[in-house]
Motif scaffolding. Structure first.
Motif, PDB file in Angstrom:
ATOM      1  N   ARG A  30       0.838  -1.254  -0.033  1.00 29.87           N
ATOM      2  CA  ARG A  30      -0.068  -0.010  -0.029  1.00 29.87           C
ATOM      3  C   ARG A  30       0.863   1.402   0.023  1.00 29.87           C
ATOM      4  O   ARG A  30       0.600   2.268  -0.845  1.00 29.87           O
ATOM      5  CB  ARG A  30      -0.936  -0.029   1.224  1.00 29.87           C
ATOM      6  CG  ARG A  30      -1.667   1.283   1.478  1.00 29.87           C
ATOM      7  CD  ARG A  30      -3.003   1.085   0.576  1.00 29.87           C
ATOM      8  NE  ARG A  30      -3.857   2.184   0.959  1.00 29.87           N
ATOM      9  CZ  ARG A  30      -3.935   3.301   0.593  1.00 29.87           C
ATOM     10  NH1 ARG A  30      -3.135   4.014  -0.628  1.00 29.87           N
ATOM     11  NH2 ARG A  30      -4.735   4.433   0.677  1.00 29.87           N
ATOM     12  N   ASP A  64      -8.750   0.812   6.037  1.00 25.99           N
ATOM     13  CA  ASP A  64      -8.414   2.059   7.171  1.00 25.99           C
ATOM     14  C   ASP A  64      -7.657   1.363   8.282  1.00 25.99           C
ATOM     15  O   ASP A  64      -6.940   2.000   8.670  1.00 25.99           O
ATOM     16  CB  ASP A  64      -9.843   2.959   7.211  1.00 25.99           C
ATOM     17  CG  ASP A  64      -9.895   3.868   6.165  1.00 25.99           C
ATOM     18  OD1 ASP A  64      -9.025   4.485   5.696  1.00 25.99           O
ATOM     19  OD2 ASP A  64     -11.061   4.103   5.848  1.00 25.99           O
ATOM     20  N   ASP A 115      -4.311   0.857   7.311  1.00 25.56           N
ATOM     21  CA  ASP A 115      -3.484   2.139   6.875  1.00 25.56           C
ATOM     22  C   ASP A 115      -3.226   2.708   8.075  1.00 25.56           C
ATOM     23  O   ASP A 115      -2.181   3.591   8.184  1.00 25.56           O
ATOM     24  CB  ASP A 115      -4.551   3.023   5.979  1.00 25.56           C
ATOM     25  CG  ASP A 115      -4.422   2.406   4.574  1.00 25.56           C
ATOM     26  OD1 ASP A 115      -4.168   1.355   4.314  1.00 25.56           O
ATOM     27  OD2 ASP A 115      -5.498   2.864   3.832  1.00 25.56           O
ATOM     28  N   SER A 116      -3.977   2.697   9.122  1.00 30.17           N
ATOM     29  CA  SER A 116      -3.734   3.498  10.333  1.00 30.17           C
ATOM     30  C   SER A 116      -2.315   3.009  11.007  1.00 30.17           C
ATOM     31  O   SER A 116      -1.759   3.905  11.754  1.00 30.17           O
ATOM     32  CB  SER A 116      -4.784   3.617  11.168  1.00 30.17           C
ATOM     33  OG  SER A 116      -4.932   2.212  11.779  1.00 30.17           O
ATOM     34  N   TYR A 165      -1.415   6.614   7.937  1.00 29.88           N
ATOM     35  CA  TYR A 165      -1.606   6.875   6.590  1.00 29.88           C
ATOM     36  C   TYR A 165      -0.803   7.265   5.802  1.00 29.88           C
ATOM     37  O   TYR A 165      -1.103   8.147   4.757  1.00 29.88           O
ATOM     38  CB  TYR A 165      -2.955   7.855   6.627  1.00 29.88           C
ATOM     39  CG  TYR A 165      -4.230   7.084   7.403  1.00 29.88           C
ATOM     40  CD1 TYR A 165      -5.076   6.298   6.613  1.00 29.88           C
ATOM     41  CD2 TYR A 165      -4.548   7.381   8.839  1.00 29.88           C
ATOM     42  CE1 TYR A 165      -6.157   5.850   7.315  1.00 29.88           C
ATOM     43  CE2 TYR A 165      -5.356   6.583   9.569  1.00 29.88           C
ATOM     44  CZ  TYR A 165      -6.294   5.994   8.687  1.00 29.88           C
ATOM     45  OH  TYR A 165      -7.363   5.208   9.397  1.00 29.88           O
ATOM     46  N   VAL A 219      -2.523  14.957   8.952  1.00 34.29           N
ATOM     47  CA  VAL A 219      -3.284  14.078   8.901  1.00 34.29           C
ATOM     48  C   VAL A 219      -4.127  13.954  10.380  1.00 34.29           C
ATOM     49  O   VAL A 219      -3.303  14.227  11.584  1.00 34.29           O
ATOM     50  CB  VAL A 219      -2.712  12.340   8.885  1.00 34.29           C
ATOM     51  CG1 VAL A 219      -3.901  11.398   8.931  1.00 34.29           C
ATOM     52  CG2 VAL A 219      -1.920  12.442   7.729  1.00 34.29           C
ATOM     53  N   THR A 248     -14.336   6.932   8.262  1.00 33.56           N
ATOM     54  CA  THR A 248     -13.988   5.586   8.269  1.00 33.56           C
ATOM     55  C   THR A 248     -14.591   4.551   9.503  1.00 33.56           C
ATOM     56  O   THR A 248     -15.356   5.146  10.031  1.00 33.56           O
ATOM     57  CB  THR A 248     -12.436   5.478   8.688  1.00 33.56           C
ATOM     58  OG1 THR A 248     -12.307   5.430  10.311  1.00 33.56           O
ATOM     59  CG2 THR A 248     -11.642   6.687   8.137  1.00 33.56           C
ATOM     60  N   ARG A 304     -12.731   2.583  10.959  1.00 34.41           N
ATOM     61  CA  ARG A 304     -11.525   2.353  12.052  1.00 34.41           C
ATOM     62  C   ARG A 304     -12.136   2.149  13.299  1.00 34.41           C
ATOM     63  O   ARG A 304     -12.654   3.186  13.783  1.00 34.41           O
ATOM     64  CB  ARG A 304     -10.397   3.262  11.867  1.00 34.41           C
ATOM     65  CG  ARG A 304      -9.111   2.609  12.298  1.00 34.41           C
ATOM     66  CD  ARG A 304      -8.247   3.777  12.187  1.00 34.41           C
ATOM     67  NE  ARG A 304      -8.332   4.710  13.266  1.00 34.41           N
ATOM     68  CZ  ARG A 304      -7.774   4.946  14.381  1.00 34.41           C
ATOM     69  NH1 ARG A 304      -6.858   4.123  14.608  1.00 34.41           N
ATOM     70  NH2 ARG A 304      -8.194   5.857  15.279  1.00 34.41           N
ATOM     71  N   LEU A 346     -11.745  11.388   8.796  1.00 33.50           N
ATOM     72  CA  LEU A 346     -10.157  11.307   8.500  1.00 33.50           C
ATOM     73  C   LEU A 346      -9.974  12.621   7.340  1.00 33.50           C
ATOM     74  O   LEU A 346     -10.363  12.668   6.337  1.00 33.50           O
ATOM     75  CB  LEU A 346      -9.788  10.133   7.888  1.00 33.50           C
ATOM     76  CG  LEU A 346      -8.505   9.904   7.152  1.00 33.50           C
ATOM     77  CD1 LEU A 346      -7.350  10.045   8.176  1.00 33.50           C
ATOM     78  CD2 LEU A 346      -8.218   8.474   6.422  1.00 33.50           C
TER      79      LEU A 346
END
Length: 369
Positions: free
Chosen positions: A103, A128, A131-132, A136, A235, A287, A289, A343
């Motif tokens: 990713r 997500d 990704d966290s 990100y 972010v 998200t 998440r 996000l």
């Protein structure tokens, strides 16, 4: 059961009748809410801005800055131990490494790790959640500095350090900062504004679930913009007041979290706050998440009036939480602004990059309070 204890100090508070973003008098959303998760004293309410172009939600009254620390006694950031070794943990970390390599371009480990990357999509929180693990952020192609504002016990910064970033944290909770330093993460104590970083100090600034805790979130965003390099990335993660969770649980929604959550944003109000702070919004979405936590503890508050972290150890709470997260992930396909978490990705505007926060406020016309 009352959330107060006999030894709980009284929290002095001040009324906040007007909207931070547009100065419109707020309308009552909730009243008489106790602290449902820890032991802060008092009864609290929330106002919502009735301006159709706004809709910000905020705590009213709000604890004064000198007293609000008392609302964090026993807070979960005091000690977040790293997960212990186990076969399941090792498999998860291998999948995570492989996913982050594919990713974001981070080192991938063994060929077996890379073969496991597809398993990341089976997580109920979806991409997500994975990704966290890298905040990100793509792998830096050169030496790059990362600041985590509100880094807690430093678990996430320690991972980013392993991924090749030059990291630093800022944390107001002295106990959490001490735990982070013990992990080998450089952390400064206090607020971001108290650190007086030079302009353009960082390639990336990350802040998860901090914005809702501060008395002036726009000022915090301005300071983040000032310390970012002109091409740097901000972010932000913060609860979404327009979420499915708030719609379903109402006053029992965990992310109201009185009296610690002072402001609650929607996609529209977070965008407005960021732009007022001199930021260009690159993307803004919601998200699923960690929604399993929000679902499980909101249900506990609805049933018992309490939503404590220990509840997450109950198998029935875990099952409900994961089912809620899967439901929200599916719901997001048709209602993309309904996630429990916002996000935001933003960059400093060229005309305000490196401009001190007070001058930036003048440029963007902060409302009178």
């Amino acid at each position: 059961m009352s959330s107060e204890s006999p030894s709980s100090p009284r929290l002095r508070s001040l009324p906040r009748p007007y909207c931070l973003l547009c100065n419109t008098p707020g309308q009552i959303l909730y009243t008489g809410l106790p602290d449902r998760s820890f032991a802060a004293p008092g009864q609290w309410g929330f106002l919502r801005c009735p301006n159709p172009d706004c809709g910000l939600v905020w705590l009213h009254p709000q604890p004064i800055p000198e007293d609000i620390g008392a609302a964090y006694q026993g807070y979960y950031t005091h000690a977040q131990p790293a997960p212990g070794p186990s076969m399941l943990r090792r498999i998860f970390e291998a999948v995570q490494r492989a996913y982050l390599a594919r990713r974001f371009g981070y080192p991938s480990g063994s060929s077996l790790d890379r073969a496991l990357a597809w398993l990341a999509w089976l997580h109920p929180g979806g991409p997500d959640e994975l990704d966290s693990a890298a905040m990100y952020l793509p792998a830096p192609g050169r030496p790059a500095r990362l600041l985590d504002v509100g880094c807690g016990s430093g678990m996430h910064l320690a991972r980013m350090q392993q991924l090749g970033w030059s990291v630093e944290g800022v944390e107001v909770d002295p106990q959490a900062a001490a735990v982070a330093r013990a992990r080998g993460v450089p952390v400064r104590s206090g607020t971001l504004q108290q650190q007086h970083y030079p302009d353009g100090s960082f390639d990336a600034v990350f802040s998860a679930h901090v914005l809702e805790h501060v008395h002036d979130p726009v000022d915090l965003l301005r300071e983040c913009a000032r310390i970012l390099k002109p091409d740097g990335t901000l972010v932000i993660l913060t609860p979404n007041i327009d979420s499915l969770g708030h719609q379903q649980f109402g006053a029992a929604w965990l992310n109201l979290d009185p009296p610690r959550h002072l402001y609650l944003f929607s996609p529209r109000t977070l965008r407005r706050a960021a732009e007022r702070a001199g930021l260009r919004v690159v993307s803004l979405r919601t998200t699923a998440r960690t929604a399993w936590v929000y679902g499980a503890l909101s249900r506990a508050i609805q049933r018992t009036g309490r939503g404590e972290m220990s509840e997450l150890g109950r198998p029935t709470a875990l099952l409900y939480g994961f089912l809620y997260q899967l439901r929200l992930r599916h719901h997001l396909r048709r209602h993309p602004e309904s996630g429990d978490e916002l996000l935001l990705f933003a960059r400093p505007l060229p005309e305000t990059a490196g401009v001190p926060a007070p001058q930036r406020a003048a440029v963007h016309g902060a409302p009178q309070s």
